[in-house]
Scaffold this motif. Structure first.
Motif, short mmCIF file in Angstrom:
data_model
loop_
_atom_site.label_atom_id
_atom_site.label_comp_id
_atom_site.label_asym_id
_atom_site.label_seq_id
_atom_site.Cartn_x
_atom_site.Cartn_y
_atom_site.Cartn_z
N PRO A 136 -23.56 31.90 -11.15
CA PRO A 136 -22.42 31.71 -12.04
C PRO A 136 -21.69 33.02 -12.36
N ALA A 137 -22.34 34.16 -12.16
CA ALA A 137 -21.73 35.46 -12.48
C ALA A 137 -20.90 36.01 -11.32
N CYS A 138 -21.46 36.00 -10.10
CA CYS A 138 -20.78 36.64 -8.96
C CYS A 138 -20.46 35.69 -7.81
N SER A 139 -20.87 34.45 -7.90
CA SER A 139 -20.67 33.42 -6.87
C SER A 139 -21.46 33.68 -5.60
N GLY A 140 -22.39 34.63 -5.64
CA GLY A 140 -23.27 34.88 -4.51
C GLY A 140 -24.37 33.84 -4.45
N PRO A 141 -25.17 33.85 -3.39
CA PRO A 141 -26.26 32.88 -3.29
C PRO A 141 -27.35 33.16 -4.32
N ALA A 142 -27.94 32.09 -4.82
CA ALA A 142 -29.05 32.21 -5.77
C ALA A 142 -30.18 31.32 -5.30
N GLY A 143 -31.41 31.77 -5.49
CA GLY A 143 -32.58 31.01 -5.07
C GLY A 143 -33.43 30.61 -6.25
N ARG A 169 -27.19 43.81 -6.64
CA ARG A 169 -26.42 44.45 -7.71
C ARG A 169 -26.27 43.54 -8.91
N CYS A 170 -26.38 42.23 -8.74
CA CYS A 170 -26.17 41.26 -9.83
C CYS A 170 -27.49 40.83 -10.46
N ARG A 171 -28.32 40.16 -9.72
CA ARG A 171 -29.64 39.67 -10.15
C ARG A 171 -29.61 38.81 -11.42
N CYS A 172 -28.50 38.11 -11.64
CA CYS A 172 -28.38 37.20 -12.79
C CYS A 172 -29.49 36.14 -12.69
N ILE A 173 -30.11 35.83 -13.82
CA ILE A 173 -31.13 34.78 -13.87
C ILE A 173 -30.58 33.66 -14.74
#
Length: 103
Positions: A16-23, A45-49
């Protein structure tokens, strides 16, 4: 190749922060048809949880297990309005693409 040796599919959503893939980092059952997912962005660089919910909303083809071995909640779903194959022939009820899934 046997089923035991096949790789399990992984669920990937967008951060939701950078629109990159999340697992999925971890998950927890909420009910037999709902699971809480703890997700992490894969961008170093993001690592949003964040937290997501995965829910079974429609059954397209019935289980081949005897009813005595099936989950009661899924049986209600199958016999209720959410059983998509009702009145249709199995694969015909499956959505073909995003436009069908949204309908």
């Amino acid at each position: 190749m046997s089923i035991e040796n096949e790789r399990q599919p992984t669920l990937r959503l967008r951060c939701p922060a950078c629109s990159g893939p999340a697992g999925v980092r971890n998950s927890q059952d909420i009910s037999p048809s709902t699971r809480k997912l703890y997700m992490q962005c894969m961008d170093t660089r993001c690592r949003c949880i964040f937290e997501s919910i995965a829910e079974t909303t429609k059954v397209f083809a019935p289980s081949m297990l005897p009813e005595s071995e099936q989950n009661a909640q899924m049986l209600r779903m199958r016999k209720g309005k959410n059983f998509a194959a009702k009145g249709k022939g199995g694969a015909e009820a499956l959505p073909n693409g995003p436009e069908d899934a949204a309908a």
